[in-house]
Design a protein around this motif. Structure first.
Motif, PDB file in Angstrom:
ATOM      1  N   VAL A 280      30.831  40.261  42.741  1.00  0.00           N
ATOM      2  CA  VAL A 280      30.092  40.667  41.543  1.00  0.00           C
ATOM      3  C   VAL A 280      30.858  40.155  40.334  1.00  0.00           C
TER       4      VAL A 280
ATOM      5  N   PHE B 196      31.078  39.152  36.229  1.00  0.00           N
ATOM      6  CA  PHE B 196      30.582  39.726  34.981  1.00  0.00           C
ATOM      7  C   PHE B 196      29.714  38.755  34.194  1.00  0.00           C
TER       8      PHE B 196
ATOM      9  N   ALA C  65      39.704  46.607  40.718  1.00  0.00           N
ATOM     10  CA  ALA C  65      40.847  45.820  40.230  1.00  0.00           C
ATOM     11  C   ALA C  65      41.786  46.806  39.547  1.00  0.00           C
ATOM     12  N   ALA C  66      42.636  47.427  40.351  1.00  0.00           N
ATOM     13  CA  ALA C  66      43.388  48.607  39.907  1.00  0.00           C
ATOM     14  C   ALA C  66      44.660  48.234  39.154  1.00  0.00           C
ATOM     15  N   ASN C  67      45.284  49.256  38.556  1.00  0.00           N
ATOM     16  CA  ASN C  67      46.666  49.154  38.080  1.00  0.00           C
ATOM     17  C   ASN C  67      47.539  49.898  39.097  1.00  0.00           C
TER      18      ASN C  67
ATOM     19  N   SER D 270      42.588  55.015  35.313  1.00  0.00           N
ATOM     20  CA  SER D 270      41.543  54.272  34.619  1.00  0.00           C
ATOM     21  C   SER D 270      42.209  53.254  33.699  1.00  0.00           C
TER      22      SER D 270
ATOM     23  N   ALA E 275      42.504  40.942  32.788  1.00  0.00           N
ATOM     24  CA  ALA E 275      43.726  41.334  32.072  1.00  0.00           C
ATOM     25  C   ALA E 275      44.982  40.769  32.728  1.00  0.00           C
ATOM     26  N   PHE E 276      44.966  40.530  34.038  1.00  0.00           N
ATOM     27  CA  PHE E 276      46.154  40.036  34.731  1.00  0.00           C
ATOM     28  C   PHE E 276      46.314  38.514  34.651  1.00  0.00           C
TER      29      PHE E 276
ATOM     30  N   PRO F 104      35.112  42.478  42.740  1.00  0.00           N
ATOM     31  CA  PRO F 104      35.155  41.768  41.456  1.00  0.00           C
ATOM     32  C   PRO F 104      36.142  40.608  41.599  1.00  0.00           C
TER      33      PRO F 104
ATOM     34  N   VAL G  35      37.282  46.330  35.092  1.00  0.00           N
ATOM     35  CA  VAL G  35      36.704  46.911  36.306  1.00  0.00           C
ATOM     36  C   VAL G  35      37.170  48.358  36.494  1.00  0.00           C
TER      37      VAL G  35
ATOM     38  N   ALA H 189      41.636  38.216  37.631  1.00  0.00           N
ATOM     39  CA  ALA H 189      41.119  37.145  36.759  1.00  0.00           C
ATOM     40  C   ALA H 189      40.787  37.623  35.347  1.00  0.00           C
TER      41      ALA H 189
ATOM     42  N   GLY I 116      26.792  40.632  37.529  1.00  0.00           N
ATOM     43  CA  GLY I 116      26.466  42.046  37.355  1.00  0.00           C
ATOM     44  C   GLY I 116      27.688  42.888  37.077  1.00  0.00           C
ATOM     45  N   ASP I 117      27.455  44.202  37.191  1.00  0.00           N
ATOM     46  CA  ASP I 117      28.501  45.197  36.925  1.00  0.00           C
ATOM     47  C   ASP I 117      28.882  45.834  38.257  1.00  0.00           C
TER      48      ASP I 117
ATOM     49  N   LEU J 298      39.362  39.806  41.290  1.00  0.00           N
ATOM     50  CA  LEU J 298      40.666  40.472  41.132  1.00  0.00           C
ATOM     51  C   LEU J 298      41.647  39.574  40.384  1.00  0.00           C
TER      52      LEU J 298
HETATM   53  N1  AR6 Z   1      31.980  44.492  36.704  1.00  0.00           N
HETATM   54  C1  AR6 Z   1      32.331  43.290  37.236  1.00  0.00           C
HETATM   55  N2  AR6 Z   1      33.313  42.510  36.739  1.00  0.00           N
HETATM   56  C2  AR6 Z   1      33.965  42.963  35.644  1.00  0.00           C
HETATM   57  C3  AR6 Z   1      33.672  44.210  35.033  1.00  0.00           C
HETATM   58  C4  AR6 Z   1      32.627  44.992  35.603  1.00  0.00           C
HETATM   59  N3  AR6 Z   1      32.262  46.184  35.092  1.00  0.00           N
HETATM   60  N4  AR6 Z   1      34.513  44.380  33.969  1.00  0.00           N
HETATM   61  C5  AR6 Z   1      35.303  43.288  33.922  1.00  0.00           C
HETATM   62  N5  AR6 Z   1      34.966  42.426  34.914  1.00  0.00           N
HETATM   63  P1  AR6 Z   1      40.068  43.112  35.103  1.00  0.00           P
HETATM   64  P2  AR6 Z   1      42.547  42.406  36.553  1.00  0.00           P
HETATM   65  C6  AR6 Z   1      35.578  41.129  35.271  1.00  0.00           C
HETATM   66  O1  AR6 Z   1      40.788  42.975  33.817  1.00  0.00           O
HETATM   67  O2  AR6 Z   1      42.656  41.063  35.929  1.00  0.00           O
HETATM   68  C7  AR6 Z   1      42.652  46.969  34.046  1.00  0.00           C
HETATM   69  O3  AR6 Z   1      42.795  47.464  32.770  1.00  0.00           O
HETATM   70  C8  AR6 Z   1      36.479  40.492  34.250  1.00  0.00           C
HETATM   71  O4  AR6 Z   1      35.712  39.723  33.335  1.00  0.00           O
HETATM   72  O5  AR6 Z   1      39.204  44.291  35.304  1.00  0.00           O
HETATM   73  O6  AR6 Z   1      42.848  42.545  38.022  1.00  0.00           O
HETATM   74  C9  AR6 Z   1      43.445  47.724  35.103  1.00  0.00           C
HETATM   75  O7  AR6 Z   1      43.772  49.018  34.661  1.00  0.00           O
HETATM   76  C10 AR6 Z   1      37.388  39.635  35.117  1.00  0.00           C
HETATM   77  O8  AR6 Z   1      36.740  38.406  35.460  1.00  0.00           O
HETATM   78  O9  AR6 Z   1      41.096  43.103  36.363  1.00  0.00           O
HETATM   79  C11 AR6 Z   1      44.668  46.872  35.327  1.00  0.00           C
HETATM   80  O10 AR6 Z   1      45.741  47.245  34.501  1.00  0.00           O
HETATM   81  C12 AR6 Z   1      37.520  40.457  36.410  1.00  0.00           C
HETATM   82  O11 AR6 Z   1      36.420  41.371  36.391  1.00  0.00           O
HETATM   83  C13 AR6 Z   1      44.220  45.481  34.949  1.00  0.00           C
HETATM   84  O12 AR6 Z   1      43.125  45.623  34.064  1.00  0.00           O
HETATM   85  C14 AR6 Z   1      38.813  41.237  36.547  1.00  0.00           C
HETATM   86  O13 AR6 Z   1      39.201  41.763  35.287  1.00  0.00           O
HETATM   87  C15 AR6 Z   1      43.747  44.683  36.138  1.00  0.00           C
HETATM   88  O14 AR6 Z   1      43.510  43.356  35.736  1.00  0.00           O
END
Ligand code: AR6
Length: 171
Positions: free
Chosen positions: A153, A155, A24-26, A31, A121-122, A115, A35, A119, A10-11, A117
């Protein structure tokens, strides 16, 4: 313990029956994509404003805000490690889940959704990220008696299945 943990597809921005969602913040708590983009869009601009005085945060750290227009009470913002950059990556990723649960417990949270975390963009390898996420929740939950439910949750179905298999293996 495992009856308190579930894995769904889900979302993270649409978890209306959950008290607190994890972002999953920066480091700047702004924003972004994935996530963070989904949660900030759904929460509205007040979330970025609430985040500003709390930034920057370090890898492994967790901070809490209101959830504004999201259907939840709080957002807990975690900065996961960038894979291959922030070390030791496994300890920093585990610290995110541990700190988020401890912060939630201190705020009287009864249900929390994470979510995957780091997994996205990082770049953390998904199977290893899932193992750390689930094993850390399993070892931390006994110290968090107020948290009745932890929901992962994911994706897509592949990630959901990976987390379900990992939970079955580690329980
Ligand atoms: N709901 C659930 N899971 C999601 C969603 C959603 N709406 N969107 C993505 N995922 P990421 P990170 C999955 O990149 O690796 C951001 O730009 C996605 O497929 O959101 O911690 C921030 O600003 C993946 O499996 O988080 C940071 O700069 C997982 O959630 C950076 O990305 C995490 O993907 C954080 O990177």
């Amino acid at each position: 313990m495992t009856e308190r943990i579930e894995c769904v597809q889900g979302d993270i921005a649409h978890q209306a029956d959950i008290d607190t969602v994890v972002n999953a913040a920066n480091a700047q708590l702004r924003s972004g994509g994935g996530v963070a983009g989904a949660l900030h869009r759904a929460a509205g601009p007040a979330l970025a404003e609430a985040c500003r005085p709390l930034a920057p945060i370090r890898p492994g750290q967790a901070v809490i805000t209101e959830a504004f227009a999201l259907p939840n009470r709080h957002v807990i913002h975690c900065l996961g490690p960038v894979y291959g950059v922030d070390e030791p990556a496994d300890e920093l990723l585990a610290a995110c889940y541990r700190h988020a649960l401890e912060l939630a417990e201190r705020h009287g949270v009864r249900s929390i959704a994470f979510p995957a975390l780091s997994a996205g963009a990082f770049g953390y390898p998904p199977a290893e990220a899932a193992r750390i996420a689930i094993s850390t929740v399993l070892t931390t939950l006994p110290r968090c008696p107020g948290i009745e439910r932890v929901r992962f949750v994911l994706f897509d179905a592949t990630s959901r299945d990976l987390h379900q298999r990992t939970l079955a293996t580690l329980e």
